[in-house]
Each structure stands twice: as C-alpha cells, then as structure tokens.
Design a protein around this motif. Structure first.
Motif, PDB file in Angstrom:
ATOM      1  N   ASP A 177      94.300  22.534  91.684  1.00 24.01           N
ATOM      2  CA  ASP A 177      93.710  21.418  90.956  1.00 24.01           C
ATOM      3  C   ASP A 177      92.322  21.042  91.476  1.00 24.01           C
ATOM      4  O   ASP A 177      91.679  20.157  90.925  1.00 24.01           O
ATOM      5  CB  ASP A 177      94.620  20.179  91.074  1.00 24.01           C
ATOM      6  CG  ASP A 177      95.973  20.416  90.426  1.00 24.01           C
ATOM      7  OD1 ASP A 177      96.042  21.235  89.499  1.00 24.01           O
ATOM      8  OD2 ASP A 177      96.950  19.779  90.868  1.00 24.01           O
ATOM      9  N   MET A 178      91.877  21.681  92.559  1.00 19.69           N
ATOM     10  CA  MET A 178      90.628  21.279  93.197  1.00 19.69           C
ATOM     11  C   MET A 178      89.410  21.721  92.375  1.00 19.69           C
ATOM     12  O   MET A 178      89.268  22.890  92.030  1.00 19.69           O
ATOM     13  CB  MET A 178      90.544  21.878  94.600  1.00 19.69           C
ATOM     14  CG  MET A 178      89.361  21.346  95.397  1.00 19.69           C
ATOM     15  SD  MET A 178      89.245  22.116  97.024  1.00 19.69           S
ATOM     16  CE  MET A 178      90.889  21.788  97.655  1.00 19.69           C
ATOM     17  N   GLU A 179      88.547  20.771  92.101  1.00 16.72           N
ATOM     18  CA  GLU A 179      87.299  21.060  91.394  1.00 16.72           C
ATOM     19  C   GLU A 179      86.239  21.486  92.412  1.00 16.72           C
ATOM     20  O   GLU A 179      86.167  20.949  93.518  1.00 16.72           O
ATOM     21  CB  GLU A 179      86.827  19.817  90.651  1.00 16.72           C
ATOM     22  CG  GLU A 179      85.531  20.001  89.888  1.00 16.72           C
ATOM     23  CD  GLU A 179      85.041  18.719  89.247  1.00 16.72           C
ATOM     24  OE1 GLU A 179      84.176  18.811  88.352  1.00 16.72           O
ATOM     25  OE2 GLU A 179      85.494  17.632  89.654  1.00 16.72           O
ATOM     26  N   ILE A 180      85.415  22.451  92.037  1.00 24.52           N
ATOM     27  CA  ILE A 180      84.306  22.890  92.891  1.00 24.52           C
ATOM     28  C   ILE A 180      83.021  22.840  92.077  1.00 24.52           C
ATOM     29  O   ILE A 180      82.913  23.459  91.017  1.00 24.52           O
ATOM     30  CB  ILE A 180      84.517  24.314  93.446  1.00 24.52           C
ATOM     31  CG1 ILE A 180      85.810  24.401  94.249  1.00 24.52           C
ATOM     32  CG2 ILE A 180      83.319  24.720  94.315  1.00 24.52           C
ATOM     33  CD1 ILE A 180      86.103  25.784  94.791  1.00 24.52           C
ATOM     34  N   ILE A 181      82.063  22.062  92.560  1.00 23.18           N
ATOM     35  CA  ILE A 181      80.734  22.004  91.947  1.00 23.18           C
ATOM     36  C   ILE A 181      79.754  22.576  92.970  1.00 23.18           C
ATOM     37  O   ILE A 181      79.553  22.003  94.045  1.00 23.18           O
ATOM     38  CB  ILE A 181      80.343  20.560  91.577  1.00 23.18           C
ATOM     39  CG1 ILE A 181      81.361  19.970  90.598  1.00 23.18           C
ATOM     40  CG2 ILE A 181      78.933  20.527  90.993  1.00 23.18           C
ATOM     41  CD1 ILE A 181      81.125  18.500  90.288  1.00 23.18           C
ATOM     42  N   PHE A 182      79.158  23.684  92.666  1.00 26.35           N
ATOM     43  CA  PHE A 182      78.280  24.359  93.622  1.00 26.35           C
ATOM     44  C   PHE A 182      76.888  23.734  93.640  1.00 26.35           C
ATOM     45  O   PHE A 182      76.369  23.303  92.603  1.00 26.35           O
ATOM     46  CB  PHE A 182      78.177  25.849  93.288  1.00 26.35           C
ATOM     47  CG  PHE A 182      79.455  26.606  93.549  1.00 26.35           C
ATOM     48  CD1 PHE A 182      79.785  27.014  94.830  1.00 26.35           C
ATOM     49  CD2 PHE A 182      80.329  26.873  92.508  1.00 26.35           C
ATOM     50  CE1 PHE A 182      80.962  27.698  95.073  1.00 26.35           C
ATOM     51  CE2 PHE A 182      81.513  27.563  92.739  1.00 26.35           C
ATOM     52  CZ  PHE A 182      81.844  27.974  94.023  1.00 26.35           C
ATOM     53  N   ASN A 183      76.319  23.689  94.820  1.00 26.46           N
ATOM     54  CA  ASN A 183      74.985  23.145  95.008  1.00 26.46           C
ATOM     55  C   ASN A 183      73.952  24.162  94.529  1.00 26.46           C
ATOM     56  O   ASN A 183      73.898  25.287  95.028  1.00 26.46           O
ATOM     57  CB  ASN A 183      74.777  22.822  96.496  1.00 26.46           C
ATOM     58  CG  ASN A 183      73.576  21.926  96.722  1.00 26.46           C
ATOM     59  OD1 ASN A 183      72.643  21.907  95.924  1.00 26.46           O
ATOM     60  ND2 ASN A 183      73.604  21.173  97.812  1.00 26.46           N
ATOM     61  N   LYS A 184      73.139  23.765  93.580  1.00 24.98           N
ATOM     62  CA  LYS A 184      72.131  24.678  93.036  1.00 24.98           C
ATOM     63  C   LYS A 184      70.861  24.711  93.889  1.00 24.98           C
ATOM     64  O   LYS A 184      70.016  25.592  93.719  1.00 24.98           O
ATOM     65  CB  LYS A 184      71.788  24.282  91.603  1.00 24.98           C
ATOM     66  CG  LYS A 184      72.962  24.417  90.644  1.00 24.98           C
ATOM     67  CD  LYS A 184      72.583  23.981  89.235  1.00 24.98           C
ATOM     68  CE  LYS A 184      73.766  24.103  88.281  1.00 24.98           C
ATOM     69  NZ  LYS A 184      73.417  23.659  86.899  1.00 24.98           N
ATOM     70  N   ASP A 221      92.152  13.504  92.779  1.00 21.99           N
ATOM     71  CA  ASP A 221      90.817  14.049  92.475  1.00 21.99           C
ATOM     72  C   ASP A 221      90.173  14.766  93.672  1.00 21.99           C
ATOM     73  O   ASP A 221      89.033  14.464  94.060  1.00 21.99           O
ATOM     74  CB  ASP A 221      89.881  12.935  91.990  1.00 21.99           C
ATOM     75  CG  ASP A 221      90.299  12.377  90.632  1.00 21.99           C
ATOM     76  OD1 ASP A 221      90.962  13.117  89.884  1.00 21.99           O
ATOM     77  OD2 ASP A 221      89.979  11.213  90.345  1.00 21.99           O
ATOM     78  N   PRO A 222      90.856  15.759  94.276  1.00 22.86           N
ATOM     79  CA  PRO A 222      90.212  16.534  95.350  1.00 22.86           C
ATOM     80  C   PRO A 222      89.107  17.402  94.771  1.00 22.86           C
ATOM     81  O   PRO A 222      89.272  18.015  93.715  1.00 22.86           O
ATOM     82  CB  PRO A 222      91.368  17.383  95.889  1.00 22.86           C
ATOM     83  CG  PRO A 222      92.284  17.566  94.718  1.00 22.86           C
ATOM     84  CD  PRO A 222      92.202  16.273  93.937  1.00 22.86           C
ATOM     85  N   ARG A 223      87.968  17.442  95.473  1.00 20.36           N
ATOM     86  CA  ARG A 223      86.842  18.199  94.926  1.00 20.36           C
ATOM     87  C   ARG A 223      85.883  18.601  96.036  1.00 20.36           C
ATOM     88  O   ARG A 223      85.735  17.903  97.032  1.00 20.36           O
ATOM     89  CB  ARG A 223      86.106  17.381  93.871  1.00 20.36           C
ATOM     90  CG  ARG A 223      85.608  16.018  94.366  1.00 20.36           C
ATOM     91  CD  ARG A 223      85.543  15.002  93.251  1.00 20.36           C
ATOM     92  NE  ARG A 223      85.003  13.702  93.672  1.00 20.36           N
ATOM     93  CZ  ARG A 223      85.755  12.704  94.130  1.00 20.36           C
ATOM     94  NH1 ARG A 223      87.074  12.842  94.260  1.00 20.36           N
ATOM     95  NH2 ARG A 223      85.199  11.549  94.456  1.00 20.36           N
ATOM     96  N   ILE A 224      85.229  19.708  95.822  1.00 21.58           N
ATOM     97  CA  ILE A 224      84.129  20.163  96.669  1.00 21.58           C
ATOM     98  C   ILE A 224      82.861  19.992  95.848  1.00 21.58           C
ATOM     99  O   ILE A 224      82.756  20.519  94.736  1.00 21.58           O
ATOM    100  CB  ILE A 224      84.324  21.618  97.125  1.00 21.58           C
ATOM    101  CG1 ILE A 224      85.526  21.719  98.068  1.00 21.58           C
ATOM    102  CG2 ILE A 224      83.053  22.150  97.793  1.00 21.58           C
ATOM    103  CD1 ILE A 224      85.896  23.140  98.451  1.00 21.58           C
ATOM    104  N   ILE A 225      81.919  19.250  96.421  1.00 19.25           N
ATOM    105  CA  ILE A 225      80.696  18.915  95.688  1.00 19.25           C
ATOM    106  C   ILE A 225      79.492  19.132  96.602  1.00 19.25           C
ATOM    107  O   ILE A 225      79.647  19.268  97.815  1.00 19.25           O
ATOM    108  CB  ILE A 225      80.722  17.460  95.179  1.00 19.25           C
ATOM    109  CG1 ILE A 225      80.814  16.478  96.367  1.00 19.25           C
ATOM    110  CG2 ILE A 225      81.880  17.253  94.200  1.00 19.25           C
ATOM    111  CD1 ILE A 225      80.715  15.003  95.969  1.00 19.25           C
ATOM    112  N   PRO A 226      78.282  19.142  96.059  1.00 22.59           N
ATOM    113  CA  PRO A 226      77.097  19.220  96.916  1.00 22.59           C
ATOM    114  C   PRO A 226      77.061  18.053  97.903  1.00 22.59           C
ATOM    115  O   PRO A 226      77.416  16.923  97.552  1.00 22.59           O
ATOM    116  CB  PRO A 226      75.935  19.141  95.923  1.00 22.59           C
ATOM    117  CG  PRO A 226      76.496  19.697  94.649  1.00 22.59           C
ATOM    118  CD  PRO A 226      77.933  19.226  94.623  1.00 22.59           C
TER     119      PRO A 226
END
Length: 363
Positions: A5-12, A46-51
C-alpha cells in the motif's frame, strides 16, 4: 497495513552528494524521506516515501508546546562486498516502541516500519557512503501534531524517517575524548523519562554540554540525579570502565538509556569470556581505582560514536588521565570487531546483520 500500500513519489531534483572524505555528522540529508500519519480511531495510515522536504504544521501543534516526541538513531553500512546492511534494526524499533509507551504515543508495527526503512534505503541507496568509517545515519522519529493547547496525549502523530550520510561523530574519531563529570545539573531520575529516547532529555542536557565545551571537553558524564554520586551515562553514549581487568558499566535503573550498542558490547564481551558487570559504580570508586593504578580504560558506546575511548575525566577540578590519554586495548578490539561485523570484514557470528541490498542490486 500492507507494504504494497506504500506510495512512492520520486524526487525529480536530486541533490549533489558530498564527498565521502569530507562528511560531517548530520549536516546533509538524502533525496527522500518516509512518512506515515496516525489519527485516533483510524490508527497508522498513509505510509509513503516522498522527496525530502519541510513539514507544514499548525502553530498550535502539540509538539511545539508539550514536547511529545521520540526518536531513534541507527545506521546502514556498505560492506567490503558492496552489500548494504543494517545492524540490529529490530532492536532500535523495539526501543522506539518502549519510548512511545512512556510518552503515550501509539505503538508501531515493528515488522512494517523495518520493511518501510528497507524500501527507503533502496530508493536512496546511492547515498550510502563508501569511505572507511562512514555510514548512512538513519533517524526515525515521532511527533505529536494535533492542533490543541491542552496537556494531554495528542490525537494525531507523524512517524518520519530521514537519512544522512555521515563520517565520525567526534572529530577525534577513534582517538580518546575528554569528558567532564557533571556535578550541578541533572538530566534524568528514575521514574522520569531518562530511559526513553525523547527530545526533552537532550534539551535538558544542553546547558551542561555548553559549559563542558567551554572548558575544552567533548561531552558530559552524568551522575545520578538524587545523590550526584553514581555514574549514569555520557550525553550521547553509555559508558564502560575497565578496572583491574574487569569491565564495569552502570546498571539500567530507569534513568539510563538501554543502548543497542551497549547491549551488543556486553554480548560481545561475554562471547569472548571477558568479565563484565552491570552494577552501580560511583565516581569515588573510579577515582580510587585511578589513584591505585587500577583504572585501565574507559570508553563510551553508541550508534553515532560506535566506540569512543575516554582519555580524561574532569571531576571536581581534578583531571584523571586514563591510559596516558591513549586508546586502550579493549576499546580498540571492540571497535575493530564491531565495525568489522558492520562492514563485513569480520564474520557475523551472533546474527546481528540484516541485509538490505546485495552488491548485484546496488546501483
């Protein structure tokens, strides 16, 4: 909660990475962070990896006013075989939950947050430095976020993990540090929050630390808060003494942090059949051993410093220079063994290493 369920938003916009040869401690941070929220009635969500980025909090968020927070310190290492590994990470998350309990913060699922950490390291694996003595420092922490000016446990929290490539914690490195024994201020007492890793403990230590640094000493050795007689711990480390061949460390008494490195050192000494005792020890006993020539070594232990030999104590205006200010035999052996296990140059006989990435999968 499922890892899927973990969202990952990569740092551009990735940052320029510092040279492994010039790293300071805790100055530079990786491209990403892990974050998860807690809401009463909903639990952690809402676990997530974000910039990596600033947080936005209400000015009335309870963390700013009542200090309801906990944190941990751990490291990821690049081994000689180019694997990325962690050192006893489950111990840190178990201790985080113990701190959570003391601060009335909801418990975390240890297995889940460990998997989340592994995922974050995989995303930022290029940040694990390669130079000897370096590592990727990991800071998991929880803060209370409910906007409410009332003295009560918060109804909402954030659990966050940030990471920083680091060199040696002390500029002295493995060379002995000078420690001032604190006789005026008190950091913690039994029944307080001394055995929890919470920010308030460190805030209350700053004044004594400032005074000791003005005298040319790297850290403060805290005594018990009642009698100002018995040794407890150094500001960032647990402490050990070698007296007449025996290793002694203050026993856990409710006001001393149960260090993961401390536990590992005791287990390692037992594995080597070297006598080690956990008991009350006074500065008067240490001073007597010093004058009798029986105080052979002293050293601190902690995730940040690993093993830090102590070359001098200042207590009541008396300077006690230990082992001629040189690194002792046991301190050096423990440092070499522990870092050897962490970087893969020594076998992991006690099963302390958790592999995150193999050399084949590291970018």
């Amino acid at each position: 909660m499922n890892q899927l369920d973990m969202e990952i938003i990569f740092n551009k916009k990735k940052k320029e990475k510092p040279s492994s040869q010039t790293l300071e401690f805790g100055k530079v941070f990786t491209d990403h962070m892990f974050i998860m929220d807690y809401t009463r009635g909903q639990g952690w969500h809402d676990p997530r990896i974000i910039p990596y980025q600033p947080l936005s909090l209400d000015p009335s968020a309870m963390i700013f006013h009542y200090g309801q927070s906990v944190f941990e310190g751990m490291k990821a290492y690049l081994t000689q075989d180019k694997d990325i590994v962690l050192f006893r990470p489950e111990k840190n998350f178990q201790r985080l939950n113990k701190s959570n309990d003391r601060l009335c913060i909801p418990q975390l699922d240890v297995d889940f947050v460990l998997e989340a950490l592994k995922k974050l390291i995989k995303v930022d694996n290029e940040w694990v430095p390669e130079a000897p003595g370096t590592s990727l420092y990991i800071r998991p922490f929880v803060i209370s976020t409910e906007p409410y000016l009332g003295v009560a446990p918060s109804d909402s929290y954030k659990f966050i993990i940030i990471m920083s490539p680091v060199g040696s914690y002390y500029k002295e490195g493995i060379h002995p540090v000078k420690i001032a024994v604190e006789t005026e201020f008190t950091r913690a007492v039994s029944g307080g929050t001394g055995e929890a890793k919470t920010g308030g403990n460190y805030a209350s230590s700053l004044k004594a630390q400032e005074v000791s640094e003005s005298l040319g000493y790297s850290q403060v050795l805290w005594l018990d808060g009642v009698e100002k007689k018995y040794v407890e711990e150094v500001g960032s480390m647990n402490v050990f003494f070698k007296i007449n061949g025996e290793i002694i460390t203050p026993e856990l008494n409710g006001s001393i942090l149960q260090g993961v490195t401390r536990t590992s050192i005791i287990e390692l000494l037992n594995h080597w059949n070297i006598p080690v005792a956990e008991r009350k020890i006074s500065m008067a006993e240490i001073r007597e051993a010093y004058h009798e020539g029986k105080l052979e070594e002293a050293f601190g232990t902690g995730t940040a410093a690993v093993i830090s030999p102590i070359g001098e104590f200042l207590w009541n205006d008396e300077k006690m220079v230990i082992n001629n200010g040189l690194t002792g035999e046991i301190s050096k052996k423990l440092y070499d063994s522990l870092t050897g296990i962490q970087n893969g140059t020594e076998p992991d006989l006690l099963g302390w290493i958790t592999k995150v990435l193999t050399a084949e999968s590291v970018k």
